[in-house]
Scaffold this motif. Structure first.
Motif, short mmCIF file in Angstrom:
data_model
loop_
_atom_site.label_atom_id
_atom_site.label_comp_id
_atom_site.label_asym_id
_atom_site.label_seq_id
_atom_site.Cartn_x
_atom_site.Cartn_y
_atom_site.Cartn_z
N LEU A 1 -5.64 -2.15 -5.43
CA LEU A 1 -5.53 -0.75 -5.81
C LEU A 1 -5.55 -0.57 -7.32
CD1 LEU A 1 -2.84 0.37 -3.23
CD2 LEU A 1 -5.13 1.32 -3.43
N PRO B 1 4.28 1.74 -0.20
CA PRO B 1 4.57 3.15 -0.41
C PRO B 1 3.38 3.84 -1.07
CG PRO B 1 5.78 1.79 -1.95
CD PRO B 1 5.14 0.86 -0.99
N THR B 2 3.11 5.03 -0.68
CA THR B 2 1.93 5.71 -1.20
C THR B 2 2.18 6.33 -2.55
OG1 THR B 2 2.52 7.83 -0.29
CG2 THR B 2 1.32 6.34 1.14
N GLY B 3 3.42 6.61 -2.83
CA GLY B 3 3.70 7.31 -4.08
C GLY B 3 3.37 8.78 -4.00
N PHE C 1 -2.69 3.96 -1.16
CA PHE C 1 -2.74 4.91 -2.27
C PHE C 1 -1.91 4.39 -3.43
CE2 PHE C 1 -0.70 8.28 -4.64
CZ PHE C 1 -1.72 9.17 -4.91
N GLU C 2 -2.41 4.60 -4.61
CA GLU C 2 -1.61 4.29 -5.80
C GLU C 2 -1.95 5.26 -6.91
OE1 GLU C 2 -0.26 0.63 -6.39
OE2 GLU C 2 -0.29 0.58 -8.56
N GLU C 3 -0.91 5.74 -7.56
CA GLU C 3 -1.12 6.60 -8.72
C GLU C 3 -1.24 5.69 -9.93
OE1 GLU C 3 1.79 9.60 -9.21
OE2 GLU C 3 0.72 10.60 -10.85
N LEU C 4 -2.41 5.66 -10.52
CA LEU C 4 -2.66 4.76 -11.63
C LEU C 4 -2.12 5.31 -12.94
CD1 LEU C 4 -6.32 3.74 -10.75
CD2 LEU C 4 -4.21 2.54 -10.18
N ARG D 1 -5.86 6.18 -7.07
CA ARG D 1 -6.83 5.35 -6.37
C ARG D 1 -6.46 5.29 -4.89
NH1 ARG D 1 -7.96 0.79 -9.51
NH2 ARG D 1 -9.97 1.69 -10.07
N VAL D 2 -7.48 5.41 -4.07
CA VAL D 2 -7.27 5.45 -2.62
C VAL D 2 -8.22 4.46 -1.95
CG1 VAL D 2 -7.28 6.90 -0.55
CG2 VAL D 2 -6.69 7.90 -2.77
#
Lengths: 195, 139
Positions: free
Chosen positions: A137, A182-184, B77-80, B86-87
């Protein structure tokens, strides 16, 4: 043999006795080993040559038995010289060393059977599951060696990419490992267990 | 008429219609903003080759990306960073709705972006060219 006055006496009779080896069996190798990483799904085949010896070895029938949860004999019998095959399946094994023995015996022979000892060493994955998924990711947090590992167990195209993640997820599924990332993202808290 | 959100807007519109039908504005002193907002979910869709079964990796940009969820399949999912997400979606059953996310105003959809980064086949793990795929945002 002596005959008095006979020409050529004494004559010699040569009697020879050949003691034939009893029917027995040998293997081209008696032991082997290999290794796998935890959560590997690479089922592979292995083999040795069965070599009957002694009287009637060409037509001697042999039987192979052995195996268990991770090793299964794929060639359970044969006649004369032949190939003994088996399958090694590391799926579901935790880290550790596993040993199994295959016994090959000539049907009806009183000689000792031959044995093949297979050792399988299952090693820990050199990266945690969470770190691996995060690496896909965020494209960070893994060493070059870990990248190489993930790629070699994935599509092996020399680059850490999405295909390698798919391979990892399939291996984890096969090993019964749940990935919980966790997706955040608020309220989606989605734990990403594959359906 | 000012719409604020799904629940209160309807009530307020009715109220305005009854009380101040002639002014065209609704507010105690007439100074409330007159723009409308349309909060709700937007979807990410992709078009491209129908086979094989593939997984998608893409980025979403936008300041208020909230409640990202996979419509079908499984999402990672990650918040960069601020405004950059990014998904990864695998086991996709509906390409018209890869994921959905909530935005405070769908009228401002132009401020959001989506960029397809990778496509890979689930059966062979082969990374495929993204050239044949088009990813987009919609309601």
């Amino acid at each position: 043999v002596t005959s008095s006055g006979a020409i050529g006496s004494p004559a010699r009779v040569i009697d020879s006795l050949t003691v034939l080896a009893p029917l027995a069996v040998e293997l081209s190798l008696s032991a082997g080993s290999d290794s796998a990483f935890f959560a590997d799904t690479d089922v592979h085949l292995d083999s040795v040559t069965v070599i009957p010896t002694g009287v009637g070895s060409e037509s001697a029938a042999w039987t192979a038995i052995g195996g268990g949860a991770w090793l299964s004999v794929t060639t359970t019998s044969g006649v004369g010289q032949g190939v003994l095959g088996w399958q090694v399946d590391p799926r579901g094994l935790t880290a550790g060393t596993y040993v199994d023995t295959i016994v090959v015996a000539i049907d009806g022979a009183s000689t000792q059977p031959a044995m093949f000892i297979h050792t399988l060493r299952v090693m820990e994955v050199p990266i945690t599951v969470e770190a691996a998924v995060a690496a896909f990711l965020a494209a960070s947090g893994v060493t070059p060696a870990q990248e190489a590992y993930l790629d070699s167990r994935g599509n092996d195209d020399g680059v850490l990419n999405l295909g390698d993640l798919l391979a990892l997820l399939d291996r984890l599924d096969a090993a019964g490992v749940t990935v919980s990332i966790p997706t955040g993202a608020p309220f989606s808290a989605a734990t990403q267990r594959r359906p | 008429v000012i719409r604020t959100d799904f629940h209160r807007g309807g009530v307020r519109r009715i109220f305005c219609a009854l009380v101040v039908p002639s002014t065209g504005a609704c507010g105690g002193n007439g100074t409330e903003p007159t723009g409308t907002t349309d909060p709700g979910f937007v979807r990410v869709a992709v078009t491209g080759p129908l086979s094989p079964d593939v997984a998608f990796k893409f980025r979403i940009t936008g300041t208020q990306v909230d409640s990202v969820r996979a419509a079908t399949g499984t999402m990672y999912f990650e918040e960069l960073g601020p405004g950059l997400h990014r998904v990864i979606v695998v086991d996709v059953a509906d390409r018209d709705r890869l994921v959905e996310f909530w935005v405070p105003d769908r009228n401002g959809l132009a401020e959001y972006g989506v960029n397809l980064e990778e496509v890979a086949a689930t059966g062979t793990y082969e990374n495929l060219s993204v050239a044949g795929y088009v990813i987009s945002l919609g309601q």
